[in-house]
Design an enzyme around this catalytic site. Structure first.
Site, PDB file in Angstrom:
ATOM      1  N   TRP A 149       0.939  -1.300   0.062  1.00  0.00           N
ATOM      2  CA  TRP A 149      -0.040   0.118   0.017  1.00  0.00           C
ATOM      3  C   TRP A 149       0.752   1.272  -0.130  1.00  0.00           C
ATOM      4  O   TRP A 149       0.278   2.281  -0.146  1.00  0.00           O
ATOM      5  CB  TRP A 149      -0.815   0.028   1.266  1.00  0.00           C
ATOM      6  N   LYS A 173      -3.198  -8.184  -7.762  1.00  0.00           N
ATOM      7  CA  LYS A 173      -4.076  -8.252  -6.453  1.00  0.00           C
ATOM      8  C   LYS A 173      -3.344  -6.908  -5.724  1.00  0.00           C
ATOM      9  O   LYS A 173      -2.166  -7.024  -5.339  1.00  0.00           O
ATOM     10  CB  LYS A 173      -4.104  -9.565  -5.552  1.00  0.00           C
ATOM     11  N   SER A 226       6.159  -7.406   2.736  1.00  0.00           N
ATOM     12  CA  SER A 226       7.240  -7.739   3.936  1.00  0.00           C
ATOM     13  C   SER A 226       7.976  -9.055   3.699  1.00  0.00           C
ATOM     14  O   SER A 226       7.598  -9.787   3.032  1.00  0.00           O
ATOM     15  CB  SER A 226       6.176  -7.879   5.138  1.00  0.00           C
ATOM     16  N   GLU A 247      10.368  -8.482  -3.666  1.00  0.00           N
ATOM     17  CA  GLU A 247      10.915  -6.894  -3.358  1.00  0.00           C
ATOM     18  C   GLU A 247      10.265  -6.917  -1.885  1.00  0.00           C
ATOM     19  O   GLU A 247       9.338  -6.496  -1.748  1.00  0.00           O
ATOM     20  CB  GLU A 247      10.295  -5.943  -4.103  1.00  0.00           C
ATOM     21  N   CYS A 281      10.118   1.691   1.636  1.00  0.00           N
ATOM     22  CA  CYS A 281      11.134   0.447   1.694  1.00  0.00           C
ATOM     23  C   CYS A 281      12.548   0.990   1.765  1.00  0.00           C
ATOM     24  O   CYS A 281      13.178   0.053   2.614  1.00  0.00           O
ATOM     25  CB  CYS A 281      11.018  -0.563   0.783  1.00  0.00           C
ATOM     26  N   GLU A 380      13.227  -3.542  10.837  1.00  0.00           N
ATOM     27  CA  GLU A 380      12.450  -2.350   9.674  1.00  0.00           C
ATOM     28  C   GLU A 380      11.368  -1.682  10.625  1.00  0.00           C
ATOM     29  O   GLU A 380      10.647  -2.282  11.292  1.00  0.00           O
ATOM     30  CB  GLU A 380      11.682  -2.979   8.826  1.00  0.00           C
TER      31      GLU A 380
HETATM   32  P1  NAD Z   1       2.533  -7.202   3.384  1.00  0.00           P
HETATM   33  O1  NAD Z   1       3.351  -8.183   3.131  1.00  0.00           O
HETATM   34  O2  NAD Z   1       1.576  -7.267   4.695  1.00  0.00           O
HETATM   35  O3  NAD Z   1       1.209  -6.915   2.094  1.00  0.00           O
HETATM   36  C1  NAD Z   1       1.639  -7.004   0.949  1.00  0.00           C
HETATM   37  C2  NAD Z   1       0.592  -7.883  -0.021  1.00  0.00           C
HETATM   38  O4  NAD Z   1       0.713  -8.863   0.185  1.00  0.00           O
HETATM   39  C3  NAD Z   1      -0.752  -7.262   0.296  1.00  0.00           C
HETATM   40  O5  NAD Z   1      -1.358  -7.231  -0.989  1.00  0.00           O
HETATM   41  C4  NAD Z   1      -1.426  -8.361   0.961  1.00  0.00           C
HETATM   42  O6  NAD Z   1      -2.721  -8.455   0.843  1.00  0.00           O
HETATM   43  C5  NAD Z   1      -0.724  -9.537   0.445  1.00  0.00           C
HETATM   44  N1  NAD Z   1      -0.539 -10.873   1.326  1.00  0.00           N
HETATM   45  C6  NAD Z   1      -0.627 -10.657   2.758  1.00  0.00           C
HETATM   46  N2  NAD Z   1      -0.558 -11.991   3.213  1.00  0.00           N
HETATM   47  C7  NAD Z   1      -0.633 -12.838   1.929  1.00  0.00           C
HETATM   48  C8  NAD Z   1      -0.469 -14.223   1.825  1.00  0.00           C
HETATM   49  N3  NAD Z   1      -0.553 -14.949   2.655  1.00  0.00           N
HETATM   50  N4  NAD Z   1      -0.483 -14.659   0.435  1.00  0.00           N
HETATM   51  C9  NAD Z   1      -0.427 -13.790  -0.555  1.00  0.00           C
HETATM   52  N5  NAD Z   1      -0.603 -12.604  -0.321  1.00  0.00           N
HETATM   53  C10 NAD Z   1      -0.535 -12.036   0.906  1.00  0.00           C
HETATM   54  O7  NAD Z   1       3.146  -5.746   3.166  1.00  0.00           O
HETATM   55  P2  NAD Z   1       2.587  -4.379   3.363  1.00  0.00           P
HETATM   56  O8  NAD Z   1       2.208  -4.013   4.846  1.00  0.00           O
HETATM   57  O9  NAD Z   1       1.417  -4.163   2.467  1.00  0.00           O
HETATM   58  O10 NAD Z   1       4.038  -3.403   2.973  1.00  0.00           O
HETATM   59  C11 NAD Z   1       4.706  -3.181   3.617  1.00  0.00           C
HETATM   60  C12 NAD Z   1       6.077  -4.066   3.286  1.00  0.00           C
HETATM   61  O11 NAD Z   1       6.365  -3.998   1.954  1.00  0.00           O
HETATM   62  C13 NAD Z   1       7.556  -3.437   3.891  1.00  0.00           C
HETATM   63  O12 NAD Z   1       8.241  -4.477   4.747  1.00  0.00           O
HETATM   64  C14 NAD Z   1       8.194  -2.629   2.953  1.00  0.00           C
HETATM   65  O13 NAD Z   1       9.652  -2.599   3.377  1.00  0.00           O
HETATM   66  C15 NAD Z   1       7.836  -3.848   1.749  1.00  0.00           C
HETATM   67  N6  NAD Z   1       8.369  -2.989   0.640  1.00  0.00           N
HETATM   68  C16 NAD Z   1       9.120  -3.303  -0.091  1.00  0.00           C
HETATM   69  C17 NAD Z   1       9.370  -2.669  -1.425  1.00  0.00           C
HETATM   70  C18 NAD Z   1      10.537  -2.922  -2.184  1.00  0.00           C
HETATM   71  O14 NAD Z   1      10.567  -2.762  -3.289  1.00  0.00           O
HETATM   72  N7  NAD Z   1      11.416  -3.795  -1.383  1.00  0.00           N
HETATM   73  C19 NAD Z   1       8.650  -1.808  -1.753  1.00  0.00           C
HETATM   74  C20 NAD Z   1       7.496  -1.234  -0.908  1.00  0.00           C
HETATM   75  C21 NAD Z   1       7.505  -1.834   0.236  1.00  0.00           C
END
Ligand code: NAD
Length: 492
Positions: A149, A173, A226, A247, A281, A380
């Protein structure tokens, strides 16, 4: 209140269950939209649509694909402010940052439109005369994209544009926190895509994300989020030996050398640490400052933190809006409490500014007296919190920088090329910025080393994530070869 549906086969369809979930505005805590809450059957329908569209899209000539992707870029700019407003409404980032995301999407679609048309392979030296070896890059099929998000639109583009440019079809998604801007964008820009080429299915991670990852007809999963979710996705995908690009999170260090311009370094660290309320990130997650300039740098950073204008993210004068959700706010506050318990000294911030009685606003926060073992220097925080630790030398800064499981990005402030390039050589990070933090380039790869990820986005590397090489050998002459059967001399 508007109900946003899924986008499947260029049609807007509700979840088969009929369920929806709410999306709120983090600045006001008011729910402003309902979105289809999808599950396995919705994912199945989208994968069937994308699968049926694959052959047509794969065989569309690259010049025509280029025109379609450029058309999307053009419409993205035309409808930019409308989409940017929704990014701000659901994510809380200042409108100016949301407008920047629109520019990122448009330039990314433009870039991959050209790159996808540019070349699809190479000719390598053959092993015999009168023959040719072609290496041809082919799309995989249906690509599943799952995104977070914090940059809901930019991270969509970084996956969807190269996947489509390479000739794949996509099921996307979005995050359940920020699905609305993407759906509005698709409504405004995606009518030029053939039916089924891009499909968007909304819902929660376990309900909609997991079935996408596990679907047998989705050979590639591209994920940003994450480390915890990335690990689950990697395990789910391994059951079918899928290709996965990840990522993930970061704990980016910033090294402040004794020779640097303190004012510039403090302003850079403030922007890098508090932009998008620290929910980047590659944001400034920890500072290693040389002893000689520790006091002056810390004082300057605290000054910068106090100057950050927090408020209504739609206001042009606002530097920092609220955090994206109550969950993020609570997580940030918990980590700040733990840092205090562990002996860190809170210099400014540390909670909701008093002027706000609602909204997930969190004051820019600076800590010093940090030591290497404290959690805030290792895990983080993903919040507007910048901890500062003193170091005696570059060697020490490099050692601490490399001491976590993360390897996403790193910055340094110095005029000394030897210090800068030694750190660039010796620190494990996918991006390294000298005097200019958090700057991306469409043409340069972005991604993490160590547990911060696998694979790369942007650049030619980002396109290669979505295509696989095939070797085609052409022999000009149809004749029996000396090395075929029979091996013995009797056969002569
Ligand atoms: P998150 O991992 O909670 O969710 C990311 C996505 O995964 C969402 O769409 C969520 O619905 C989906 N998801 C969650 N559980 C799942 C499952 N069991 N199976 C499949 N999909 C699932 O992360 P977040 O809170 O949305 O984002 C924050 C994280 O993203 C931070 O750790 C940040 O560092 C990282 N991030 C990394 C980059 C990069 O390019 N390296 C860029 C932006 C954010």
């Amino acid at each position: 209140m508007r109900i946003y549906k899924n986008f499947i086969n260029n049609d807007w369809v509700g979840a088969i269950s009929g369920k929806t979930f709410p999306v709120d505005n983090p600045a006001t805590e008011e729910v402003f939209a309902e979105v289809s809450r999808s599950g396995t059957r919705d994912i199945d329908a989208a994968v069937v649509a994308a699968g049926s569209a694959f052959n047509g899209w794969r065989l569309t000539d690259p010049g025509s694909r280029r025109e379609i992707l450029k058309e999307i870029a053009k419409k993205t700019v035309e409808h930019g402010d409308e989409v940017a407003k929704l990014i701000t409404q659901e994510c809380g980032k200042p409108f100016v940052e949301a407008q920047d995301e629109i520019d990122v999407i448009a330039s990314n679609f433009e870039y991959y439109a050209e790159l996808g048309r540019d070349q699809i392979g190479r000719i390598v030296a053959p092993t015999s005369s009168r023959s040719m070896s072609l290496v041809k890059y082919e799309p995989y099929g249906v690509v599943g994209c799952i995104i977070p998000w914090n940059f809901p639109m930019a991270l969509m583009a970084w996956k969807v544009a190269p996947a489509l440019a390479a000739g794949n079809t996509v099921v996307l998604k979005p995050s359940e926190v920020t699905p609305v801007s993407i759906l509005k964008w698709a409504e405004m820009t995606c009518d030029s895509l053939p039916s089924g080429v891009l499909n968007i299915v909304n819902g929660y991670g376990k309900e909609a994300g997991s079935p996408l990852v596990e679907h047998p007809d989705v050979p590639v999963v591209a994920f940003t989020g994450s480390i915890a979710t990335g690990t689950i996705i990697s395990q789910l995908a391994a059951k079918n030996l899928k290709k996965v690009s990840l990522e993930l999170g970061g704990k980016d260090p910033v090294i402040i050398c004794a020779d640097c311009d303190i004012e510039v370094a403090a302003k850079g660290a403030a922007w890098g640490g508090f932009m998008n309320a620290g929910q980047v990130c590659t944001s400034v997650e920890r500072v290693y400052v040389f002893d000689e300039v520790a006091d002056s740098f810390t004082e300057a950073l605290v000054e910068e933190a106090k100057k950050v204008n927090i408020g209504d993210p739609m206001d042009a004068n606002t530097d920092m809006g609220p955090m994206a959700s109550s969950v993020q706010y609570e997580k940030a506050h918990e980590k700040v409490g733990l840092a205090v318990e562990q002996g860190a000294r809170l210099l400014t911030g540390g909670g909701r500014p008093e002027v706000f009685d609602k909204g997930y606003f969190y004051a820019p926060t600076v800590f010093d007296n940090m030591t290497a073992e404290m959690e805030l220097m290792n895990e983080e925080a993903f919040s507007p919190v910048v901890p500062i630790q003193k170091v005696k030398s570059l060697e020490e800064a490099i050692e601490f920088s490399n001491a976590t499981k993360y390897g996403l990005g790193c910055s340094i402030y110095t005029k000394d090329i030897e210090l800068a390039m030694t750190a660039a050589d010796d620190i494990k990070a996918g991006s390294f910025w000298i005097n200019n933090p958090l700057s991306e380039n469409n043409a340069a790869p972005f991604g993490g080393m160590k547990m911060s990820g696998q694979g790369r986005e942007l650049g030619i590397e980002g396109l290669d994530e979505f295509r696989e090489p095939k070797h085609i050998l052409i022999d000009y002459r149809q004749e029996k070869k000396d090395w075929w059967f029979p091996y013995g001399s009797d056969g002569e």
